[in-house]
Design an enzyme around this catalytic site. Sequence first.
Site, PDB file in Angstrom:
ATOM      1  N   GLU A  42       0.677  -1.025  -0.298  1.00 46.35           N
ATOM      2  CA  GLU A  42       0.131  -0.208   0.382  1.00 46.35           C
ATOM      3  C   GLU A  42       0.812   1.096   0.271  1.00 46.35           C
ATOM      4  OE1 GLU A  42      -4.412   0.845   1.542  1.00 46.35           O
ATOM      5  OE2 GLU A  42      -3.274  -0.989   2.698  1.00 46.35           O
ATOM      6  N   HIS A  52      -1.091  -0.211  10.506  1.00 47.46           N
ATOM      7  CA  HIS A  52      -0.396  -1.407  10.519  1.00 47.46           C
ATOM      8  C   HIS A  52       0.935  -1.546  11.379  1.00 47.46           C
ATOM      9  CE1 HIS A  52      -2.878  -3.836   7.232  1.00 47.46           C
ATOM     10  NE2 HIS A  52      -2.857  -2.759   6.928  1.00 47.46           N
ATOM     11  N   ASP A  56       0.432  -7.857   3.352  1.00 46.96           N
ATOM     12  CA  ASP A  56      -0.626  -7.881   4.207  1.00 46.96           C
ATOM     13  C   ASP A  56      -1.324  -9.028   3.294  1.00 46.96           C
ATOM     14  OD1 ASP A  56      -3.227  -6.745   4.943  1.00 46.96           O
ATOM     15  OD2 ASP A  56      -3.528  -5.269   4.415  1.00 46.96           O
ATOM     16  N   TYR A 103       0.395  -7.391  -1.764  1.00 41.74           N
ATOM     17  CA  TYR A 103      -1.343  -6.871  -1.038  1.00 41.74           C
ATOM     18  C   TYR A 103      -2.354  -7.435  -1.361  1.00 41.74           C
ATOM     19  CZ  TYR A 103      -4.038  -3.359   0.177  1.00 41.74           C
ATOM     20  OH  TYR A 103      -4.680  -1.799   1.055  1.00 41.74           O
TER      21      TYR A 103
END
Length: 256
Positions: free
Chosen positions: A35, A247, A150, A110
């Site tokens: 991200e 995060h 993630d 991701y």
Amino acid sequence: MKIISYNVNGIRSATTKNFIGWLQETNADMVCLQEVKALPSQIPEILGLVEQLGYHHYWFPAEKKGYSGVAILTKIKPNHVEYGCGEEWIDKEGRILRADFDGFSLMSLYMPSGSSGDERQVKKYEFMRFFDTYIDELRKEHPHMIISGDYNICHTAIDIHNPKSNANSSGFLPEEREWMELFLTNGFIDTFRHFNKDPHHYTWWSFRAGSRGKNLGWRIDYHLATQPMLEKLKNVTILADAIHSDHCPVLLELNP
């Protein structure tokens, strides 16, 4: 060797919170970012600072500006870098980047979130089905692999602060948890759980209601390693004190 996975929720935003200083202090050998929300052409000053720390850097941003995107920073120059996976819609969203080194391959991943609505949840399931087949084929050529990133999935009840109230939440749906279980059973190691079986360890917290201060979080960021990597695993630590994002980073240490 130290490998970090970190969803920075915008590299430009993280940099305003001393991400570069933290990166220097941490001194990781390799860093998988998710991200990043930026094109390399938008962040020349950040790239310069990364280079000053001795990192080669590889970026695979989304076509849509300010959205998604992955990167790998590494002090060891890879033998090969693979941008994307060949699936058009996934590559347009900048979700998979792989670097091959002597001894193993490292992927920054991701996975889509389904929290914005049914349409995105359907795309998440589509991604999961594709990823199974893609990784099965990839492992034939790269049996020693670490997929860091993630996953937007909590695997078990101890990976989320309130499993009962979140039973119907994207990221903890039965279908998602079943997929994670099957993915691991098919030859991957959840490296954090390999070393730590305790609850209350999370990698993401909502910005709402002081969730991080109360440790009301989700563990959705992983280093998953193929079984042949088992003897290389030394330790995994969740670096919850790093606050550049909603995060936090996860540190994987490998034996020489």
